[in-house]
Design an enzyme around this catalytic site. Structure first.
Site, PDB file in Angstrom:
ATOM      1  N   ASP A  62      30.692   8.389  23.699  1.00  0.00           N
ATOM      2  CA  ASP A  62      29.652   8.580  24.709  1.00  0.00           C
ATOM      3  C   ASP A  62      29.437   7.262  25.444  1.00  0.00           C
ATOM      4  OD1 ASP A  62      29.150  11.263  24.160  1.00  0.00           O
ATOM      5  OD2 ASP A  62      27.621  10.810  22.670  1.00  0.00           O
ATOM      6  N   ASP A 114      30.444  16.233  28.195  1.00  0.00           N
ATOM      7  CA  ASP A 114      29.154  16.895  27.984  1.00  0.00           C
ATOM      8  C   ASP A 114      28.636  17.488  29.297  1.00  0.00           C
ATOM      9  OD1 ASP A 114      29.258  16.028  25.336  1.00  0.00           O
ATOM     10  OD2 ASP A 114      28.042  14.254  25.730  1.00  0.00           O
TER      11      ASP A 114
END
Length: 156
Positions: free
Chosen positions: A111, A128
């Site tokens: 991330d 995402d």
């Protein structure tokens, strides 16, 4: 059907490769950038959304891969669903499989988007966002179909 399958494969590969290239850059080249509203900052997520189920970190990749296999079997048996939602499905698979590959490659999902203006939000990645976009497309199409069927019922 074949043109939709070809299109979905192209969409899948494009999104998957871009996402993996960006994650590779963050994981290997220190692409971190601090901003006043949002920062690009490497983090590994060992759970799912908002780090839920991180206690299952080692098993999540297998659980998620199993879900992808079940979804693929469902789509194979219900090809009309694939025909209707092929674009969203391609996005969903690209983001989902990219995050699963991260678990096998890095031990967790890579991330890097970190929103911190006025409130702190969970760190997330392009995959995402792509998954969220796919879900929005599916919900929109379902809503639109629901309105059409309600109008047909009212006309009769």
């Amino acid at each position: 059907m074949k043109s939709r399958l070809k299109s979905s494969i192209y969409i899948f590969l494009t999104v998957f490769i871009i996402d993996q290239a960006v994650k590779y850059g963050f994981a290997h080249f220190n692409w971190d950038v601090q901003g006043s509203v949002m920062s690009l900052q490497l983090a590994y997520n060992y759970g799912v959304a908002f780090s839920m189920f991180s206690f299952l970190a080692h098993y999540l990749k297998y659980i998620q891969l199993g879900l992808v296999i079940l979804g693929t079997l469902y789509l194979y048996k219900n090809q009309d669903v694939f025909k209707e939602y092929y674009f969203a499905i391609a996005l969903l698979y690209a983001g989902g499989l990219s995050n699963i590959l991260d678990r096998f490659t890095y031990g967790g999902v890579v991330d890097y988007f970190y929103w911190h203006y006025l409130f702190e939000f969970a760190i997330f990645n392009l995959a995402d966002v792509i998954i969220d976009l796919a879900v929005v497309i599916i919900i929109y199409k379902q809503f639109k179909q629901g309105k059409k069927s309600n109008n047909k019922v009212c006309e009769n």
